[in-house]
Design a protein around this motif. Structure first.
Motif, short mmCIF file in Angstrom:
data_model
loop_
_atom_site.label_atom_id
_atom_site.label_comp_id
_atom_site.label_asym_id
_atom_site.label_seq_id
_atom_site.Cartn_x
_atom_site.Cartn_y
_atom_site.Cartn_z
N ALA A 1 0.82 -1.21 0.00
CA ALA A 1 0.00 0.00 0.00
C ALA A 1 0.86 1.26 0.00
O ALA A 1 0.43 2.31 -0.46
CB ALA A 1 -0.93 0.01 1.21
N VAL A 2 2.07 1.14 0.52
CA VAL A 2 3.01 2.26 0.57
C VAL A 2 4.36 1.77 0.05
O VAL A 2 4.64 0.57 0.09
CB VAL A 2 3.17 2.82 2.00
CG1 VAL A 2 1.87 3.42 2.51
CG2 VAL A 2 3.68 1.76 2.95
N VAL B 1 3.08 -0.26 -5.99
CA VAL B 1 2.35 0.39 -4.91
C VAL B 1 0.89 0.46 -5.33
O VAL B 1 0.56 0.99 -6.39
CB VAL B 1 2.90 1.79 -4.61
CG1 VAL B 1 2.05 2.49 -3.57
CG2 VAL B 1 4.36 1.71 -4.15
N ASP B 2 0.02 -0.14 -4.49
CA ASP B 2 -1.42 -0.16 -4.76
C ASP B 2 -2.14 0.14 -3.45
O ASP B 2 -2.25 -0.73 -2.57
CB ASP B 2 -1.83 -1.53 -5.30
CG ASP B 2 -3.31 -1.64 -5.60
OD1 ASP B 2 -4.05 -0.65 -5.40
OD2 ASP B 2 -3.74 -2.73 -6.01
N THR B 3 -2.62 1.36 -3.32
CA THR B 3 -3.27 1.78 -2.07
C THR B 3 -4.56 1.02 -1.79
O THR B 3 -5.02 0.99 -0.65
CB THR B 3 -3.56 3.30 -2.08
OG1 THR B 3 -4.36 3.60 -3.22
CG2 THR B 3 -2.28 4.10 -2.12
N SER B 4 -5.13 0.38 -2.80
CA SER B 4 -6.39 -0.34 -2.59
C SER B 4 -6.23 -1.57 -1.70
O SER B 4 -7.22 -2.07 -1.18
CB SER B 4 -7.02 -0.74 -3.93
OG SER B 4 -6.33 -1.82 -4.51
N SER C 1 -2.61 -9.06 2.64
CA SER C 1 -3.11 -7.68 2.67
C SER C 1 -4.42 -7.62 3.44
O SER C 1 -5.12 -8.62 3.57
CB SER C 1 -3.33 -7.17 1.25
OG SER C 1 -4.40 -7.85 0.63
#
Length: 181
Positions: A114-115, A143-146, A163
């Motif tokens: 996410a970060v 990086v995937d904030t979802s 996750s």
């Protein structure tokens, strides 16, 4: 269908490199071409332009790459253009590079977080993956904030989803299977 074509051309190039004992040379030359294609998107645009004649496309390839790569690789690029497969050119070259990595025992791991991860974190993850797979690992980060928090690690066809998003989806599936009393 296109994926099969890409794999066949990449395999043919790899087999040629093996038979000539020039895997490292071909790998470096293919890296030069792929970097040039990424740096100059206009080059692929010209190759894919139906208004540009096949002869001009072939001439462009020969003029740009003759002093930079060996004749068999130029021959592959020209063959792809002659067969109308110039749109698969980059895919073929990248598939060849992947095949070289596989044959060298290098496995690609895609780590989604996410970060952005710190270098120390990536090093620790890489060491654990190399110990677990007994292979040399090449890491790609996404990086995937979802995913909210945690990691999703993909090595080959195996995925470890640690996750929050993955946990929530698992919980949702379990709850949907419950029947009211």
């Amino acid at each position: 269908m296109a994926k099969l074509v890409v794999k066949r051309y990449a395999t043919a190039l790899f087999d040629l490199a093996v038979s000539e004992g020039a895997i490292e040379q071909y790998e470096q030359e293919v890296k030069v071409i792929t970097q040039a294609l990424h740096d100059e998107p206009g080059f692929m645009a010209v190759l894919n332009d139906h208004k540009v004649t096949m002869e001009n496309k072939i001439s462009l390839i020969e003029n740009v790459f003759t002093d930079k790569v060996s004749n068999p690789i130029i021959g592959l690029l020209v063959l792809l253009v002659k067969k109308g497969r110039q749109g698969d050119l980059l895919g073929v070259l990248e598939a060849f590079l992947e095949r070289v990595k596989v044959e060298s025992g290098i496995v690609k791991a895609v780590i989604t977080s996410a970060v952005p991860l710190k270098e120390a974190q990536l090093t620790a993850i890489k060491e654990k993956l190399e110990a677990g797979t007994k292979s040399k690992i090449e890491i790609e980060t996404v990086v995937d904030t979802s995913i909210i928090a945690g990691l999703v690690i993909r090595v080959g066809d195996k995925v470890v989803d640690a996750s929050i998003k993955g946990e929530m989806q698992t919980l949702k599936k379990q709850l949907s299977k419950l029947r009211p009393a």
